[in-house]
Design a protein around this motif. Structure first.
Motif, PDB file in Angstrom:
ATOM      1  N   PRO A  18     -67.156 -62.274 -47.628  1.00 13.27           N
ATOM      2  CA  PRO A  18     -66.149 -61.791 -46.673  1.00 13.27           C
ATOM      3  C   PRO A  18     -66.069 -60.264 -46.682  1.00 13.27           C
ATOM      4  CG  PRO A  18     -65.083 -62.697 -48.633  1.00 13.27           C
ATOM      5  CD  PRO A  18     -66.566 -62.970 -48.762  1.00 13.27           C
ATOM      6  N   ALA A  19     -65.860 -59.721 -45.499  1.00 11.09           N
ATOM      7  CA  ALA A  19     -65.711 -58.266 -45.376  1.00 11.09           C
ATOM      8  C   ALA A  19     -64.300 -57.881 -45.776  1.00 11.09           C
ATOM      9  CB  ALA A  19     -65.985 -57.835 -43.939  1.00 11.09           C
ATOM     10  N   LYS A  20     -64.170 -56.821 -46.511  1.00 12.72           N
ATOM     11  CA  LYS A  20     -62.857 -56.356 -46.956  1.00 12.72           C
ATOM     12  C   LYS A  20     -62.323 -55.348 -45.938  1.00 12.72           C
ATOM     13  CE  LYS A  20     -60.479 -54.044 -50.594  1.00 12.72           C
ATOM     14  NZ  LYS A  20     -59.801 -54.450 -51.711  1.00 12.72           N
ATOM     15  N   ALA A  21     -61.147 -55.639 -45.405  1.00  8.84           N
ATOM     16  CA  ALA A  21     -60.517 -54.748 -44.437  1.00  8.84           C
ATOM     17  C   ALA A  21     -59.848 -53.589 -45.161  1.00  8.84           C
ATOM     18  CB  ALA A  21     -59.476 -55.519 -43.627  1.00  8.84           C
ATOM     19  N   GLN A  22     -59.391 -52.609 -44.408  1.00  6.58           N
ATOM     20  CA  GLN A  22     -58.711 -51.461 -44.989  1.00  6.58           C
ATOM     21  C   GLN A  22     -57.401 -51.878 -45.661  1.00  6.58           C
ATOM     22  OE1 GLN A  22     -59.929 -48.429 -45.169  1.00  6.58           O
ATOM     23  NE2 GLN A  22     -61.716 -48.859 -43.946  1.00  6.58           N
ATOM     24  N   GLU A  23     -56.765 -52.904 -45.125  1.00  9.31           N
ATOM     25  CA  GLU A  23     -55.507 -53.428 -45.661  1.00  9.31           C
ATOM     26  C   GLU A  23     -54.399 -52.379 -45.733  1.00  9.31           C
ATOM     27  OE1 GLU A  23     -56.097 -55.740 -49.235  1.00  9.31           O
ATOM     28  OE2 GLU A  23     -57.898 -56.632 -48.409  1.00  9.31           O
ATOM     29  N   MET A  24     -54.188 -51.688 -44.629  1.00  8.75           N
ATOM     30  CA  MET A  24     -53.080 -50.745 -44.555  1.00  8.75           C
ATOM     31  C   MET A  24     -51.794 -51.561 -44.504  1.00  8.75           C
ATOM     32  SD  MET A  24     -51.936 -47.666 -44.483  1.00  8.75           S
ATOM     33  CE  MET A  24     -53.471 -46.784 -44.359  1.00  8.75           C
ATOM     34  N   THR A  25     -50.817 -51.135 -45.251  1.00 10.83           N
ATOM     35  CA  THR A  25     -49.521 -51.808 -45.292  1.00 10.83           C
ATOM     36  C   THR A  25     -48.437 -50.820 -44.896  1.00 10.83           C
ATOM     37  OG1 THR A  25     -49.105 -51.178 -47.588  1.00 10.83           O
ATOM     38  CG2 THR A  25     -50.293 -53.279 -47.211  1.00 10.83           C
ATOM     39  N   PRO A  26     -47.254 -51.306 -44.548  1.00  7.48           N
ATOM     40  CA  PRO A  26     -46.148 -50.382 -44.260  1.00  7.48           C
ATOM     41  C   PRO A  26     -45.839 -49.454 -45.437  1.00  7.48           C
ATOM     42  CG  PRO A  26     -45.617 -52.549 -43.434  1.00  7.48           C
ATOM     43  CD  PRO A  26     -46.895 -52.690 -44.228  1.00  7.48           C
ATOM     44  N   GLU A  27     -45.981 -49.949 -46.647  1.00  3.14           N
ATOM     45  CA  GLU A  27     -45.719 -49.119 -47.824  1.00  3.14           C
ATOM     46  C   GLU A  27     -46.727 -47.974 -47.927  1.00  3.14           C
ATOM     47  OE1 GLU A  27     -45.976 -52.576 -47.977  1.00  3.14           O
ATOM     48  OE2 GLU A  27     -43.794 -52.810 -47.929  1.00  3.14           O
ATOM     49  N   LYS A  28     -48.009 -48.277 -47.717  1.00  2.00           N
ATOM     50  CA  LYS A  28     -49.037 -47.233 -47.746  1.00  2.00           C
ATOM     51  C   LYS A  28     -48.822 -46.239 -46.604  1.00  2.00           C
ATOM     52  CE  LYS A  28     -52.805 -49.971 -49.774  1.00  2.00           C
ATOM     53  NZ  LYS A  28     -54.140 -50.540 -49.503  1.00  2.00           N
ATOM     54  N   LEU A  29     -48.474 -46.772 -45.450  1.00  4.96           N
ATOM     55  CA  LEU A  29     -48.220 -45.934 -44.280  1.00  4.96           C
ATOM     56  C   LEU A  29     -47.079 -44.959 -44.566  1.00  4.96           C
ATOM     57  CD1 LEU A  29     -49.214 -45.665 -41.339  1.00  4.96           C
ATOM     58  CD2 LEU A  29     -47.515 -47.365 -40.703  1.00  4.96           C
ATOM     59  N   LYS A  30     -45.983 -45.465 -45.111  1.00  2.51           N
ATOM     60  CA  LYS A  30     -44.843 -44.609 -45.447  1.00  2.51           C
ATOM     61  C   LYS A  30     -45.234 -43.570 -46.490  1.00  2.51           C
ATOM     62  CE  LYS A  30     -40.092 -44.536 -47.024  1.00  2.51           C
ATOM     63  NZ  LYS A  30     -39.010 -45.277 -47.651  1.00  2.51           N
ATOM     64  N   SER A  31     -46.047 -43.957 -47.457  1.00  2.00           N
ATOM     65  CA  SER A  31     -46.486 -43.027 -48.494  1.00  2.00           C
ATOM     66  C   SER A  31     -47.303 -41.875 -47.904  1.00  2.00           C
ATOM     67  CB  SER A  31     -47.311 -43.767 -49.543  1.00  2.00           C
ATOM     68  OG  SER A  31     -47.846 -42.878 -50.474  1.00  2.00           O
ATOM     69  N   ILE A  32     -48.211 -42.189 -46.989  1.00  2.00           N
ATOM     70  CA  ILE A  32     -49.030 -41.154 -46.338  1.00  2.00           C
ATOM     71  C   ILE A  32     -48.147 -40.213 -45.525  1.00  2.00           C
ATOM     72  CG2 ILE A  32     -50.841 -40.739 -44.615  1.00  2.00           C
ATOM     73  CD1 ILE A  32     -51.969 -43.553 -45.485  1.00  2.00           C
ATOM     74  N   ILE A  33     -47.237 -40.784 -44.757  1.00  2.00           N
ATOM     75  CA  ILE A  33     -46.346 -39.973 -43.914  1.00  2.00           C
ATOM     76  C   ILE A  33     -45.451 -39.096 -44.784  1.00  2.00           C
ATOM     77  CG2 ILE A  33     -44.417 -40.086 -42.278  1.00  2.00           C
ATOM     78  CD1 ILE A  33     -45.836 -42.601 -41.098  1.00  2.00           C
ATOM     79  N   THR A  34     -44.961 -39.639 -45.894  1.00  2.00           N
ATOM     80  CA  THR A  34     -44.125 -38.864 -46.819  1.00  2.00           C
ATOM     81  C   THR A  34     -44.862 -37.639 -47.339  1.00  2.00           C
ATOM     82  OG1 THR A  34     -42.915 -40.853 -47.474  1.00  2.00           O
ATOM     83  CG2 THR A  34     -42.803 -38.976 -48.979  1.00  2.00           C
ATOM     84  N   GLN A  35     -46.144 -37.788 -47.620  1.00  3.86           N
ATOM     85  CA  GLN A  35     -46.947 -36.676 -48.160  1.00  3.86           C
ATOM     86  C   GLN A  35     -47.105 -35.528 -47.173  1.00  3.86           C
ATOM     87  OE1 GLN A  35     -50.689 -38.178 -49.652  1.00  3.86           O
ATOM     88  NE2 GLN A  35     -49.677 -39.864 -50.709  1.00  3.86           N
ATOM     89  N   VAL A  36     -47.151 -35.825 -45.868  1.00  3.27           N
ATOM     90  CA  VAL A  36     -47.435 -34.773 -44.881  1.00  3.27           C
ATOM     91  C   VAL A  36     -46.208 -34.307 -44.107  1.00  3.27           C
ATOM     92  CG1 VAL A  36     -49.821 -35.515 -44.585  1.00  3.27           C
ATOM     93  CG2 VAL A  36     -48.061 -36.380 -43.029  1.00  3.27           C
ATOM     94  N   SER A  37     -45.094 -35.028 -44.216  1.00  2.38           N
ATOM     95  CA  SER A  37     -43.941 -34.699 -43.375  1.00  2.38           C
ATOM     96  C   SER A  37     -42.992 -33.723 -44.041  1.00  2.38           C
ATOM     97  CB  SER A  37     -43.195 -35.975 -42.991  1.00  2.38           C
ATOM     98  OG  SER A  37     -42.584 -36.549 -44.131  1.00  2.38           O
ATOM     99  N   ASP A  38     -42.210 -33.040 -43.201  1.00  2.00           N
ATOM    100  CA  ASP A  38     -41.176 -32.132 -43.679  1.00  2.00           C
ATOM    101  C   ASP A  38     -39.936 -32.928 -44.088  1.00  2.00           C
ATOM    102  OD1 ASP A  38     -42.904 -30.030 -43.024  1.00  2.00           O
ATOM    103  OD2 ASP A  38     -42.126 -29.947 -40.983  1.00  2.00           O
ATOM    104  N   THR A  39     -39.510 -33.840 -43.230  1.00  2.00           N
ATOM    105  CA  THR A  39     -38.404 -34.748 -43.531  1.00  2.00           C
ATOM    106  C   THR A  39     -38.766 -36.123 -42.996  1.00  2.00           C
ATOM    107  OG1 THR A  39     -37.236 -34.319 -41.474  1.00  2.00           O
ATOM    108  CG2 THR A  39     -36.662 -32.920 -43.348  1.00  2.00           C
ATOM    109  N   LEU A  40     -38.090 -37.145 -43.503  1.00  2.00           N
ATOM    110  CA  LEU A  40     -38.445 -38.506 -43.123  1.00  2.00           C
ATOM    111  C   LEU A  40     -37.211 -39.390 -43.136  1.00  2.00           C
ATOM    112  CD1 LEU A  40     -41.469 -40.471 -44.157  1.00  2.00           C
ATOM    113  CD2 LEU A  40     -39.311 -41.359 -44.983  1.00  2.00           C
ATOM    114  N   GLN A  41     -37.133 -40.286 -42.149  1.00  2.00           N
ATOM    115  CA  GLN A  41     -36.064 -41.280 -42.101  1.00  2.00           C
ATOM    116  C   GLN A  41     -36.708 -42.622 -41.787  1.00  2.00           C
ATOM    117  OE1 GLN A  41     -33.141 -40.541 -39.083  1.00  2.00           O
ATOM    118  NE2 GLN A  41     -31.744 -42.089 -39.862  1.00  2.00           N
TER     119      GLN A  41
END
Length: 184
Positions: A18-41
């Motif tokens: 089976p091919a392994k997908a990237q498996e992006m999750t909301p938690e990973k997404l929030k973590s990436i956005i937190t790293q690059v954003s000035d503020t976050l809600q």
């Protein structure tokens, strides 16, 4: 026997495992956005954040496997037809992975993608492109420095030239074509 084994191994590697997908999750997404954003809600399935002092919003749905990053640009009533048409041309040539869109009478820059298949790099790149497309609306209408060849600005269409009978007669007369004499 050896001739049969090699095709089986190749087949197994490409089709059975089976091919392994990237498996992006909301938690990973929030973590990436937190790293690059000035503020976050973060509220429910929406993350609103400031990136280089511009508001961006990430909305995701795990069940539908969809995600979008968007940024409001301008109220539709505040721009003319030329800007709107230039944005449509840019969707083909210079907006690349981001598109200009109209929703609730607001022009947006937006990136839409399946959630699970996203890589971390794609999320970071999408944030940059959404920001750039919003920031360059009204000027270069671009999400990166890359532009696909072709006309990147809307051309004024004056329509086909309508030539009157009088103009045709006038043009023929100006050519001064010598007339042949007809013998009786």
């Amino acid at each position: 026997m050896r001739k049969l084994l090699l095709p089986f191994i190749v087949f197994s590697v490409f089709f059975i495992m089976p091919a392994k997908a990237q498996e992006m999750t909301p938690e990973k997404l929030k973590s990436i956005i937190t790293q690059v954003s000035d503020t976050l809600q973060h509220q429910g399935n929406s993350i609103q954040f400031l990136y280089k002092q511009r508001m961006l919003i990430c909305v995701y749905d795990e069940n539908a496997n969809r995600m979008r990053i968007i940024s409001p640009i301008v109220q539709r009533e505040e721009i003319g037809e030329e800007e709107l048409l230039n944005a449509l041309v840019a969707n083909f040539h210079s907006a690349l992975d981001v598109k200009y869109a109209l929703s609730d009478e607001i022009i947006w820059s937006c990136f839409v993608h399946p959630l699970a298949e996203l890589s971390e790099h794609q999320v970071s790149d999408a944030i940059d492109q959404v920001f750039s497309a919003a920031a360059t609306f009204g000027s270069s209408y671009s999400s990166t420095t890359l532009v696909f060849p072709g006309n990147t600005q809307k051309k004024e269409d004056t329509g086909p030239e309508i030539i009157s009978k009088e103009k045709i007669i006038e043009e023929e007369a100006s050519k001064k074509i010598p007339k042949k004499k007809i013998k009786d």
